[in-house]
Structure formats: C-alpha cells, structure tokens
Write a protein that holds these residues in place. Structure first.
Motif, PDB file in Angstrom:
ATOM      1  N   LEU A  91       0.842  -1.186   0.000  1.00 25.92           N
ATOM      2  CA  LEU A  91       0.000   0.000   0.000  1.00 25.92           C
ATOM      3  C   LEU A  91       0.885   1.246   0.000  1.00 25.92           C
ATOM      4  CD1 LEU A  91      -2.544  -1.137   2.762  1.00 25.92           C
ATOM      5  CD2 LEU A  91      -2.796  -1.328   0.268  1.00 25.92           C
ATOM      6  N   SER A  92       0.855   1.961  -1.083  1.00 27.20           N
ATOM      7  CA  SER A  92       1.763   3.098  -1.228  1.00 27.20           C
ATOM      8  C   SER A  92       1.113   4.442  -0.921  1.00 27.20           C
ATOM      9  CB  SER A  92       2.328   3.138  -2.656  1.00 27.20           C
ATOM     10  OG  SER A  92       1.281   3.258  -3.605  1.00 27.20           O
ATOM     11  N   ARG A  93      -0.194   4.442  -0.707  1.00 26.23           N
ATOM     12  CA  ARG A  93      -0.856   5.733  -0.463  1.00 26.23           C
ATOM     13  C   ARG A  93      -0.385   6.327   0.859  1.00 26.23           C
ATOM     14  NH1 ARG A  93      -4.820   1.816   0.464  1.00 26.23           N
ATOM     15  NH2 ARG A  93      -5.797   1.894   2.543  1.00 26.23           N
ATOM     16  N   ALA A  94      -0.375   7.637   0.902  1.00 30.03           N
ATOM     17  CA  ALA A  94       0.155   8.344   2.064  1.00 30.03           C
ATOM     18  C   ALA A  94      -0.592   7.991   3.340  1.00 30.03           C
ATOM     19  CB  ALA A  94       0.102   9.854   1.814  1.00 30.03           C
ATOM     20  N   GLN A  95      -1.911   7.806   3.262  1.00 30.61           N
ATOM     21  CA  GLN A  95      -2.695   7.554   4.460  1.00 30.61           C
ATOM     22  C   GLN A  95      -2.282   6.255   5.146  1.00 30.61           C
ATOM     23  OE1 GLN A  95      -4.654   9.852   5.732  1.00 30.61           O
ATOM     24  NE2 GLN A  95      -4.898   8.537   7.535  1.00 30.61           N
TER      25      GLN A  95
ATOM     26  N   LEU B 232       2.742   5.102  11.099  1.00 31.78           N
ATOM     27  CA  LEU B 232       3.630   5.965  11.876  1.00 31.78           C
ATOM     28  C   LEU B 232       2.928   6.528  13.113  1.00 31.78           C
ATOM     29  CD1 LEU B 232       5.350   7.838   8.907  1.00 31.78           C
ATOM     30  CD2 LEU B 232       6.361   6.063  10.355  1.00 31.78           C
ATOM     31  N   GLU B 233       1.641   6.871  12.969  1.00 26.33           N
ATOM     32  CA  GLU B 233       0.904   7.399  14.111  1.00 26.33           C
ATOM     33  C   GLU B 233       0.670   6.345  15.178  1.00 26.33           C
ATOM     34  OE1 GLU B 233      -2.627   9.106  12.439  1.00 26.33           O
ATOM     35  OE2 GLU B 233      -1.683  11.078  12.159  1.00 26.33           O
ATOM     36  N   LEU B 234       0.614   5.071  14.773  1.00 24.17           N
ATOM     37  CA  LEU B 234       0.424   3.986  15.734  1.00 24.17           C
ATOM     38  C   LEU B 234       1.715   3.610  16.447  1.00 24.17           C
ATOM     39  CD1 LEU B 234      -2.027   1.645  13.792  1.00 24.17           C
ATOM     40  CD2 LEU B 234      -2.512   2.912  15.896  1.00 24.17           C
ATOM     41  N   GLY B 235       2.845   4.154  15.985  1.00 26.51           N
ATOM     42  CA  GLY B 235       4.100   3.893  16.673  1.00 26.51           C
ATOM     43  C   GLY B 235       5.165   3.207  15.848  1.00 26.51           C
ATOM     44  N   ALA B 236       4.939   3.032  14.541  1.00 28.72           N
ATOM     45  CA  ALA B 236       5.984   2.466  13.693  1.00 28.72           C
ATOM     46  C   ALA B 236       7.134   3.459  13.573  1.00 28.72           C
ATOM     47  CB  ALA B 236       5.431   2.140  12.309  1.00 28.72           C
ATOM     48  N   ASP B 237       8.331   2.936  13.405  1.00 30.42           N
ATOM     49  CA  ASP B 237       9.512   3.788  13.302  1.00 30.42           C
ATOM     50  C   ASP B 237       9.862   4.125  11.859  1.00 30.42           C
ATOM     51  OD1 ASP B 237      10.883   3.739  16.246  1.00 30.42           O
ATOM     52  OD2 ASP B 237       9.841   1.869  15.821  1.00 30.42           O
ATOM     53  N   ASP B 238       9.382   3.315  10.930  1.00 27.46           N
ATOM     54  CA  ASP B 238       9.617   3.571   9.509  1.00 27.46           C
ATOM     55  C   ASP B 238       8.623   2.737   8.719  1.00 27.46           C
ATOM     56  OD1 ASP B 238      10.664   4.601   7.191  1.00 27.46           O
ATOM     57  OD2 ASP B 238      12.667   3.752   7.434  1.00 27.46           O
ATOM     58  N   TYR B 239       8.502   3.035   7.438  1.00 29.51           N
ATOM     59  CA  TYR B 239       7.529   2.368   6.572  1.00 29.51           C
ATOM     60  C   TYR B 239       8.163   2.251   5.196  1.00 29.51           C
ATOM     61  CZ  TYR B 239       2.824   1.428   4.581  1.00 29.51           C
ATOM     62  OH  TYR B 239       1.732   0.856   3.962  1.00 29.51           O
ATOM     63  N   ILE B 240       8.191   1.044   4.658  1.00 28.91           N
ATOM     64  CA  ILE B 240       8.767   0.838   3.332  1.00 28.91           C
ATOM     65  C   ILE B 240       7.730   0.161   2.442  1.00 28.91           C
ATOM     66  CG2 ILE B 240       9.785  -1.413   3.898  1.00 28.91           C
ATOM     67  CD1 ILE B 240      12.183  -0.561   2.112  1.00 28.91           C
ATOM     68  N   THR B 241       7.663   0.598   1.197  1.00 32.55           N
ATOM     69  CA  THR B 241       6.665   0.103   0.259  1.00 32.55           C
ATOM     70  C   THR B 241       7.233  -1.009  -0.604  1.00 32.55           C
ATOM     71  OG1 THR B 241       5.659   2.311   0.186  1.00 32.55           O
ATOM     72  CG2 THR B 241       5.041   0.775  -1.548  1.00 32.55           C
ATOM     73  N   LYS B 242       6.460  -2.076  -0.775  1.00 34.51           N
ATOM     74  CA  LYS B 242       6.825  -3.164  -1.678  1.00 34.51           C
ATOM     75  C   LYS B 242       6.464  -2.772  -3.097  1.00 34.51           C
ATOM     76  CE  LYS B 242       5.859  -6.887   1.669  1.00 34.51           C
ATOM     77  NZ  LYS B 242       5.037  -8.091   1.905  1.00 34.51           N
ATOM     78  N   PRO B 243       7.214  -3.247  -4.095  1.00 36.10           N
ATOM     79  CA  PRO B 243       8.447  -4.035  -3.981  1.00 36.10           C
ATOM     80  C   PRO B 243       9.613  -3.144  -3.560  1.00 36.10           C
ATOM     81  CG  PRO B 243       8.025  -3.550  -6.278  1.00 36.10           C
ATOM     82  CD  PRO B 243       6.849  -3.028  -5.505  1.00 36.10           C
ATOM     83  N   TYR B 244      10.593  -3.737  -2.913  1.00 39.08           N
ATOM     84  CA  TYR B 244      11.729  -2.978  -2.413  1.00 39.08           C
ATOM     85  C   TYR B 244      13.027  -3.709  -2.729  1.00 39.08           C
ATOM     86  CZ  TYR B 244      10.501  -6.328   1.234  1.00 39.08           C
ATOM     87  OH  TYR B 244      10.143  -7.462   1.906  1.00 39.08           O
ATOM     88  N   GLU B 245      14.111  -2.971  -2.687  1.00 34.69           N
ATOM     89  CA  GLU B 245      15.432  -3.551  -2.825  1.00 34.69           C
ATOM     90  C   GLU B 245      15.916  -3.994  -1.447  1.00 34.69           C
ATOM     91  OE1 GLU B 245      17.118  -4.153  -5.560  1.00 34.69           O
ATOM     92  OE2 GLU B 245      15.619  -3.231  -6.883  1.00 34.69           O
ATOM     93  N   ARG B 246      16.476  -5.180  -1.359  1.00 35.13           N
ATOM     94  CA  ARG B 246      16.901  -5.695  -0.061  1.00 35.13           C
ATOM     95  C   ARG B 246      17.959  -4.821   0.579  1.00 35.13           C
ATOM     96  NH1 ARG B 246      17.251 -12.128  -1.734  1.00 35.13           N
ATOM     97  NH2 ARG B 246      14.988 -12.443  -1.974  1.00 35.13           N
ATOM     98  N   GLU B 247      18.823  -4.225  -0.228  1.00 36.43           N
ATOM     99  CA  GLU B 247      19.847  -3.344   0.312  1.00 36.43           C
ATOM    100  C   GLU B 247      19.203  -2.131   0.991  1.00 36.43           C
ATOM    101  OE1 GLU B 247      22.931  -3.700   0.724  1.00 36.43           O
ATOM    102  OE2 GLU B 247      23.500  -5.376  -0.578  1.00 36.43           O
ATOM    103  N   GLU B 248      18.097  -1.636   0.410  1.00 36.67           N
ATOM    104  CA  GLU B 248      17.407  -0.510   1.034  1.00 36.67           C
ATOM    105  C   GLU B 248      16.774  -0.930   2.353  1.00 36.67           C
ATOM    106  OE1 GLU B 248      13.728   2.663   0.338  1.00 36.67           O
ATOM    107  OE2 GLU B 248      14.188   1.171  -1.209  1.00 36.67           O
TER     108      GLU B 248
END
Length: 271
Positions: A81-85, A91-107
C-alpha cells in the motif's frame, strides 16, 4: 542484530532471512499476527519487520497491541500500500519507519540499520568509546587510524557493548545476540570471545576498555564516550535486560562457533 520478520508470504520472508543472515543478522520468522505477538512478548529483538496484510489481523493491529503491551521494540512496517494515508496510519500507531513493496533488499537493510541506530540514541554511523571508533554500517573498527582485525563474533560483542555502554550485559544476553537462541553453545564461550577481544585491544593500548562486573557480566563504562558529530547520548541508554530464554527455531543456523570467520572490512566482503 536480531530481527523478527512478520510476513505470510513465505518466499519474501525466507528471502529476507537469507539476505540478512548473509550480513550477520539472526532472523526469526512469523506468519501470523498472533505468532508475532507471542515471540515479541518472550524474546528481545533489535527490530520487528511487520507486513500490513496478515491472515489473522492487520499489521496495524499487531503494532497497536505491541505498543499497548509496552513493547517498545522498533518496528519497520512493510506493505504494498503506497498511499500516504497507509504510511501515516502506521507511523501514528508507533511504527519507526515504513517501506513500500516491492523494495530492494539493500534498502531494507539500510533502513533497518538506521532504525536500530536511532532507537539506541545514535544519529551517526560512527560511534566511539574512548580511542576506539566503530562504523556500524560497514562494521569496521579503528583505534585512531589503525584497523582492528576482529572476527564476526568479536565485532558483534564489541558493538553491543558500545551501544549499551554503562550497562552490565550477561552471558545470556550475548548468547542471544550472537546465536538468536539457535544451537547456543555453553556460556563459557563468551569468556573466550571477551578474552581474545581484550588481547587485540590491549595490543593497541586499550587495556581497560571492557570491564568485568562480577556476578553480572561485562560492560564498557560511560567514560569519554562520544558520538561522531553528535552529543553524548549515554544518559539515554536503554535499561538492562534480564536473561533471555533460548528460542529453538524450526530451522537451525549453519554457523557454529568454530566457524567464526575473520574479517576487517565491510560485511559484504567477508568470506
């Protein structure tokens, strides 16, 4: 680094596990939210990588329950899910970061390292303890301008001691950090690693960096500790953890203590 990957996509989670293991991390897998919550309540992780869409509940619900249980383990959320909401909600629930699939493993690895570093109070890659400098991204150790050639286990022990300076760490904590609860050797192996590490540091004039706290374990004192380019965060170090029970996974790590390989440069260059 010990990471819990929560994803019901077995192909994705196993791929992440093999990649992170190749970088020296210990990885546990969970396919459901309930399994993730159970593991997070009983074992200490440096990071939880949490998928949003799980078969029994949403990752948001897992995160809400973690924070509701006062479990402050850093969380990196993963989702298609790439939408901003969707990102804002995590993040508001307490996540420290958010990454969107598909992703590079190095990232993913870079983000994981950054989240863990921030959670320990460090804003830069270089951490220091007296005359010793550690690059926690490349896993290189220097005393002034001299490279310290350490094995992977010795490096992991030194890094953990510096990240938690001022805290006496038990052998159980070291074993859990090094082996992730899998095929753990006898606790005396930690004494062996510490002895070898001290000899290498003493050869460079660092005779008293690692202190023995009788009846508790080992520590690096909060003396002349600084962070390159930042203020000393030593007063914000996390509380000491109680011994962690061994976790026997369905699959065993191939690495044994005798196979502790030498390296002196970036992790991807180890053989």
């Amino acid at each position: 680094m010990r990471v819990l990957v929560v994803d019901d996509d077995i192909h994705t989670s196993k791929g992440l596990r093999e990649f992170f293991k190749s970088k020296g991390a210990a990885i546990d897998l969970a396919e459901t939210g309930e399994e993730a919550l159970d593991l997070a309540r009983h074992y200490e992780y440096d990071l939880i990588m949490l998928d949003v869409l799980l078969p029994d509940m949403e990752g948001y619900d897992v995160l809400r329950k973690l924070r509701g249980s006062k479990i402050g383990t850093p969380v990196l959320m993963m989702s298609g899910l790439s939408r901003a909401q969707a990102k804002i909600k995590g993040l508001e629930l307490g996540a420290d970061d958010y990454i969107t699939k598909p992703y590079e493993r190095e990232e993913v690895l870079a983000r994981a390292n950054a989240v863990i570093r921030r959670s320990r109070g460090f804003s830069h890659n270089i951490i220091t303890a007296g005359r010793i400098n550690i690059n926690i991204e490349s896993m290189e150790v220097f005393v002034e301008n001299k490279v310290v050639h350490l094995t992977s286990k010795e490096y992991s022990i030194l890094e953990l001691l510096v990240l938690r300076k001022g805290i006496a760490l038990t052998k159980e904590v070291f074993l859990n950090h090094l082996y992730g609860g899998l095929d753990e050797p006898d606790g005396k192996i930690i004494d062996v690693f510490i002895c070898k590490l001290r000899k290498k540091l003493s050869a460079l004039g660092l005779n008293d960096l690692i202190t023995t706290v009788w009846g508790k374990g080992y520590m690096i004192k909060k003396i002349h500790d600084t962070i390159a380019g930042a203020n000393d965060p030593s007063n914000n170090q996390p509380a000491s953890h109680s011994p962690i029970p061994s976790f026997r996974s369905r699959e065993k790590l191939a690495e044994q203590p005798a196979a502790d390989e030498h390296f002196s440069g970036p992790l991807h260059q180890r053989h």
